[in-house]
Motif scaffolding. Sequence first.
Motif, PDB file in Angstrom:
ATOM      1  N   ALA A  96      51.973 105.129  -5.074  1.00 18.86           N
ATOM      2  CA  ALA A  96      51.161 106.325  -4.837  1.00 18.86           C
ATOM      3  C   ALA A  96      49.670 106.077  -5.025  1.00 18.86           C
ATOM      4  N   ALA A  97      49.286 104.848  -5.344  1.00 20.62           N
ATOM      5  CA  ALA A  97      47.878 104.558  -5.620  1.00 20.62           C
ATOM      6  C   ALA A  97      47.039 104.680  -4.352  1.00 20.62           C
ATOM      7  N   PRO A  98      45.854 105.271  -4.448  1.00 24.07           N
ATOM      8  CA  PRO A  98      44.971 105.363  -3.275  1.00 24.07           C
ATOM      9  C   PRO A  98      44.427 104.000  -2.877  1.00 24.07           C
ATOM     10  N   THR A  99      44.040 103.897  -1.624  1.00 22.90           N
ATOM     11  CA  THR A  99      43.529 102.631  -1.098  1.00 22.90           C
ATOM     12  C   THR A  99      42.354 102.120  -1.922  1.00 22.90           C
ATOM     13  N   ALA A 100      41.427 102.995  -2.281  1.00 25.85           N
ATOM     14  CA  ALA A 100      40.224 102.579  -3.006  1.00 25.85           C
ATOM     15  C   ALA A 100      40.573 101.911  -4.326  1.00 25.85           C
ATOM     16  N   GLN A 160      39.482  89.186   1.409  1.00 25.37           N
ATOM     17  CA  GLN A 160      39.914  89.444   2.780  1.00 25.37           C
ATOM     18  C   GLN A 160      41.054  90.458   2.821  1.00 25.37           C
ATOM     19  N   ILE A 161      41.993  90.344   1.887  1.00 25.87           N
ATOM     20  CA  ILE A 161      43.098  91.303   1.839  1.00 25.87           C
ATOM     21  C   ILE A 161      42.576  92.691   1.493  1.00 25.87           C
ATOM     22  N   ALA A 162      41.587  92.760   0.600  1.00 25.62           N
ATOM     23  CA  ALA A 162      40.994  94.053   0.265  1.00 25.62           C
ATOM     24  C   ALA A 162      40.340  94.701   1.483  1.00 25.62           C
ATOM     25  N   ALA A 163      39.814  93.876   2.390  1.00 27.16           N
ATOM     26  CA  ALA A 163      39.131  94.400   3.578  1.00 27.16           C
ATOM     27  C   ALA A 163      40.097  94.852   4.665  1.00 27.16           C
ATOM     28  N   LEU A 164      41.358  94.495   4.552  1.00 27.56           N
ATOM     29  CA  LEU A 164      42.341  94.898   5.562  1.00 27.56           C
ATOM     30  C   LEU A 164      42.622  96.394   5.475  1.00 27.56           C
ATOM     31  N   ALA A 208      50.676  88.154  -5.043  1.00 25.21           N
ATOM     32  CA  ALA A 208      50.344  89.364  -5.796  1.00 25.21           C
ATOM     33  C   ALA A 208      49.421  90.272  -4.991  1.00 25.21           C
ATOM     34  N   ALA A 209      48.445  89.674  -4.299  1.00 25.14           N
ATOM     35  CA  ALA A 209      47.481  90.469  -3.533  1.00 25.14           C
ATOM     36  C   ALA A 209      48.141  91.190  -2.369  1.00 25.14           C
ATOM     37  N   LEU A 210      49.014  90.509  -1.639  1.00 23.83           N
ATOM     38  CA  LEU A 210      49.677  91.140  -0.499  1.00 23.83           C
ATOM     39  C   LEU A 210      50.593  92.273  -0.953  1.00 23.83           C
ATOM     40  N   CYS A 211      51.309  92.048  -2.057  1.00 20.79           N
ATOM     41  CA  CYS A 211      52.180  93.114  -2.579  1.00 20.79           C
ATOM     42  C   CYS A 211      51.351  94.294  -3.071  1.00 20.79           C
ATOM     43  N   LEU A 212      50.261  94.003  -3.756  1.00 19.76           N
ATOM     44  CA  LEU A 212      49.399  95.075  -4.263  1.00 19.76           C
ATOM     45  C   LEU A 212      48.838  95.910  -3.117  1.00 19.76           C
ATOM     46  N   LYS A 213      48.328  95.261  -2.081  1.00 10.33           N
ATOM     47  CA  LYS A 213      47.751  95.982  -0.952  1.00 10.33           C
ATOM     48  C   LYS A 213      48.783  96.882  -0.281  1.00 10.33           C
ATOM     49  N   ILE A 237      45.047  88.484 -12.983  1.00 15.15           N
ATOM     50  CA  ILE A 237      45.636  89.592 -12.222  1.00 15.15           C
ATOM     51  C   ILE A 237      45.810  90.810 -13.119  1.00 15.15           C
ATOM     52  N   HIS A 238      46.319  90.606 -14.312  1.00 11.40           N
ATOM     53  CA  HIS A 238      46.550  91.728 -15.230  1.00 11.40           C
ATOM     54  C   HIS A 238      45.237  92.385 -15.646  1.00 11.40           C
ATOM     55  N   ARG A 239      44.233  91.575 -15.925  1.00 10.89           N
ATOM     56  CA  ARG A 239      42.940  92.151 -16.300  1.00 10.89           C
ATOM     57  C   ARG A 239      42.333  92.939 -15.145  1.00 10.89           C
ATOM     58  N   GLY A 240      42.469  92.413 -13.932  1.00  8.48           N
ATOM     59  CA  GLY A 240      41.936  93.124 -12.766  1.00  8.48           C
ATOM     60  C   GLY A 240      42.640  94.440 -12.517  1.00  8.48           C
ATOM     61  N   LEU A 241      43.961  94.458 -12.657  1.00  8.10           N
ATOM     62  CA  LEU A 241      44.716  95.696 -12.482  1.00  8.10           C
ATOM     63  C   LEU A 241      44.289  96.745 -13.511  1.00  8.10           C
ATOM     64  N   GLU A 242      44.186  96.328 -14.757  1.00  9.70           N
ATOM     65  CA  GLU A 242      43.811  97.272 -15.811  1.00  9.70           C
ATOM     66  C   GLU A 242      42.394  97.792 -15.613  1.00  9.70           C
ATOM     67  N   GLN A 243      41.499  96.920 -15.160  1.00 12.27           N
ATOM     68  CA  GLN A 243      40.123  97.345 -14.920  1.00 12.27           C
ATOM     69  C   GLN A 243      40.057  98.425 -13.846  1.00 12.27           C
ATOM     70  N   ALA A 244      40.945  98.334 -12.857  1.00  6.91           N
ATOM     71  CA  ALA A 244      40.961  99.308 -11.768  1.00  6.91           C
ATOM     72  C   ALA A 244      41.797 100.543 -12.103  1.00  6.91           C
ATOM     73  N   GLY A 245      42.359 100.584 -13.295  1.00 15.34           N
ATOM     74  CA  GLY A 245      43.162 101.749 -13.684  1.00 15.34           C
ATOM     75  C   GLY A 245      44.574 101.725 -13.158  1.00 15.34           C
TER      76      GLY A 245
END
Length: 374
Positions: A96-100, A160-164, A208-213, A237-245
């Motif tokens: 349910a996470a928003p794209t941003a 690049q995956i973030a930009a998709l 991890a990036a493809l699954c996250l996106k 990866i864990h630190r980045g996820l937590e930083q983004a909420g």
Amino acid sequence: GNTPARPYKADIYWTGSFWNRNPEFTLGRWMVSGFALHNFGKVRVKATPDEDVAVRETDIAGYAAHMAAQLGAHIIKVKLPSDHLELDAASRLLAAAPTAKKDAALHAIADDLDSNRDALMAENRKDLEAGRQKGRDAALLDTLELNAARIDGMIEGLRQIAALPDPIGEIFDMNYRPSGIQVGRMRVPLGVIGIIYESRPNVTADAAALCLKSGNATVLRGGSEAFFSNQAIAASIHRGLEQAGLPADAVQVVATTDRAAVGAMITMPEHIDVIIPRGGKGLIERISNEARVPVIKHLDGICHVYIDDDADPDKAFRVALNAKTQRYGTCNTMETLLVSQAVAGDIMPRLAAAYGEKGVELRGCDRTQALVEC
């Protein structure tokens, strides 16, 4: 007793006010935990996170770990609901996470890898040294290595995956049925994806990036030869996820080299929705034969390059040489070169000489051997 450990997983739930109102049964709970560890080999201990039992949750987890050490059993993960989100819950939040927010997590992971590249390369050196001591060949060691350029590649891949565009929620193939109802398809997350792979540690970041996106939680099991590198990437990866909420539990990298972890993953349909194996034929066949989880797989494959008689000869030469010699240990390295007989007489001698300088062994048909010096 002397009951041998068996490769099963047990979940223990401590529920009900009876246990919580009677502290004298704390020892009994510990004993049951230890018994389960001894008899099942793998156990996840859970406790009801209410006020009465909050103090004793840590005791249960600590005793479970102690029993595992004493009995030689393995704990996949000891999780307490008061401290961590369950994988299933993390999966629902991520879906349910928003794209941003997902894109922010990808950029945060990239930033963290960039900031900790020295630590990452230090952990990678542990894997390389272990590989050398085990007599790994040069191609495998090259596959394992994380140098500055390859870390740059991981970081660029994340961005690049973030930009998709976000695939989740896209509606397509809309059609009207004879009844007048409009029916179509919508892209939704699969849930929890288990990915089992070998050697290359940068796959950890890519997967991890493809699954996250795509809004999927994931459990990653990399090769034992890249254990330290994978754990360092997982920390970023864990630190980045937590930083983004987002919940860090949305990406779990199995923290053991025990091959039994693969068997556990592929027989957990209640927790993992699909398995994707990425590796050699033996790995794919084992997972295909033993999995109780749906599998998305490949099996046999061989990488071809074909040079047509209308191809630009200089460009074809560069492509065919690069396809084999850029890196020898990757899965997309050329294995078979097919050349149109109309141009074979011109290009094959050039390629044979270039491959010879690079130490590439050539095996060809009679007509090929007649064109090159063997």
